[in-house]
Motif scaffolding. Structure first.
Motif, short mmCIF file in Angstrom:
data_model
loop_
_atom_site.label_atom_id
_atom_site.label_comp_id
_atom_site.label_asym_id
_atom_site.label_seq_id
_atom_site.Cartn_x
_atom_site.Cartn_y
_atom_site.Cartn_z
N THR A 145 -137.78 -15.86 -51.16
CA THR A 145 -138.89 -15.67 -51.66
C THR A 145 -139.42 -16.43 -53.04
O THR A 145 -140.63 -16.93 -53.01
N THR B 298 -140.64 -20.14 -51.74
CA THR B 298 -141.85 -19.89 -50.87
C THR B 298 -142.85 -19.80 -51.90
O THR B 298 -143.96 -20.57 -51.77
N VAL C 259 -138.78 -15.11 -45.90
CA VAL C 259 -138.56 -13.78 -45.93
C VAL C 259 -140.02 -13.19 -45.56
O VAL C 259 -139.83 -12.09 -44.69
N HIS C 260 -140.89 -13.42 -46.29
CA HIS C 260 -142.04 -12.62 -45.95
C HIS C 260 -143.14 -13.75 -45.39
O HIS C 260 -143.74 -14.53 -46.01
N ALA D 133 -146.02 -13.41 -44.60
CA ALA D 133 -147.43 -13.53 -45.13
C ALA D 133 -147.49 -14.62 -46.25
O ALA D 133 -148.71 -14.94 -46.60
N LEU D 134 -146.73 -15.08 -46.71
CA LEU D 134 -146.56 -16.01 -47.61
C LEU D 134 -146.66 -17.64 -47.12
O LEU D 134 -147.04 -18.51 -47.90
N HIS E 28 -145.41 -18.62 -39.47
CA HIS E 28 -144.17 -18.30 -39.72
C HIS E 28 -143.22 -18.66 -38.75
O HIS E 28 -143.54 -18.05 -37.33
#
Length: 349
Positions: free
Chosen positions: A98, A101, A117-118, A120-121, A125
């Motif tokens: 994270t 990112t 990992v997320h 949304a970032l 994806h």
């Protein structure tokens, strides 16, 4: 829609293999789009892998976002990548942390694609596909970015030791006759990838008696003591580069060898990055396709048992014998050209 031409890759992996297995992505990117501009930001071990890489426009040294996220963002913004032009950030495997990112997101306005990992970032994806190798997972980023790829193009990793690294290797090995066989005998005890010391000793002495081979031990500084204990049990003289090389220097040393016999560990990936033929002693519990060069004529993978992870605490690779390694060695030495004849050749020529 035109293809993107500016690409940024954060490279802060802690595992050597994950860095080496990102290098084909950049090579194929430049092969597909010769006009592409590629910037890599890195530090530590990962930065060493990217040194002298001819496919990069810039290699930026920054603090590692995992340890100093504010410093990393400041360095990335100060670099003024692509000077206000649009660019694509490619997040390869091993960088799906994270803080990495977020550092990429705060470095500048870009379209972020890759492993995270997320999800949304990032704008696109990718989830790791365990049925594909590390290299093939990274190459999925090309399609996600809209970059064409010819499936016939080679996808081997590549390292580029510089002139000072090559001079170091030549000095280290100047009194070492051929054939030179590099041995990577150590690996992290937590990974359950070891081969018995007794078999390494027997193998070393058979290699000398059968081929007159000069044995060059390689390894990290933390492995030097164990390697010296092993070397003391071998009746013939050997050479050790363990704990004495940077990653580019190790690549240069391996480029000067004729064959490697190695556990499935970091130096193996460096050897693969300089085209060194190798016999690989592989553990039963690890998926062979994820890290190893399956089906490649330059390698012989000895994986003589198969069971799912995790391995038992007392597991070692007993199922691979000295005879198995010697048979694979004979096969490779009969077909491999000496490393010295490879100088000046293109990677897959």
């Amino acid at each position: 829609m035109p293809h993107p031409t500016n690409f940024f890759l954060p490279q802060y992996q802690s595992a050597l293999g994950t860095v080496v297995h990102a290098t084909p992505l950049v090579e194929l990117l430049k092969r597909s789009l010769p006009q592409a501009r590629v910037v890599v930001a890195s530090s530590g071990l990962a930065e060493q892998v990217w040194q002298e890489n001819p496919h990069l426009e810039r290699l930026l040294h920054t603090p590692n976002p995992l340890h100093d996220p504010v410093g990393a963002v400041r360095a990335l913004r100060a670099a003024r990548m692509f000077v206000g032009e649009r660019y694509v950030t490619l997040l390869t495997t091993g960088n799906e942390r994270t803080k990495i990112t977020l550092a990429a997101a705060l470095a500048g306005r870009s379209r972020r694609i890759g492993f995270a990992v997320h999800g949304a970032l990032v704008q696109q994806h990718l989830a790791f596909d365990s049925a594909q190798s590390q290299i093939e997972n990274n190459l999925r980023l090309l399609a996600a970015a809209g970059v064409p790829r010819d499936p016939a193009w080679p996808t081997e990793p590549r390292l580029y030791p510089g002139s000072a690294d090559r001079a170091f290797a030549e000095t280290l090995l100047q009194d070492v006759r051929r054939p030179r066989i590099a041995l990577a005998t150590q690996t992290s005890p937590t990974q359950r990838k070891s081969w018995s010391q007794e078999r390494w000793v027997e193998l070393a002495q058979r290699l000398r008696s059968l081929y007159g081979a000069e044995l060059v031990f390689i390894g990290a500084p933390a492995e030097t003591e164990a390697i010296d204990v092993l070397r003391a049990k071998i009746s013939c003289s050997t050479t050790s580069a363990a704990g004495r090389t940077s990653i580019p220097q190790l690549a240069a040393v391996l480029k000067q060898c004729d064959l490697g016999i190695m556990l499935d560990t970091g130096p193996l990936h460096v050897a693969r990055g300089v085209n060194l033929p190798a016999v690989i002693i592989a553990p039963a519990w690890s998926p062979v396709h994820e890290w190893l060069p399956v089906g490649h004529p330059r390698y012989r993978i000895l994986k003589n048992a198969d069971f799912p992870a995790p391995a038992p605490d007392d597991y070692i690779i007993d199922e691979v014998s000295v005879g198995d390694v010697l048979a694979a060695t004979s096969d490779l030495l009969a077909t491999a050209r000496p490393a010295a004849s490879e100088e000046g050749r293109t990677p897959e020529s």
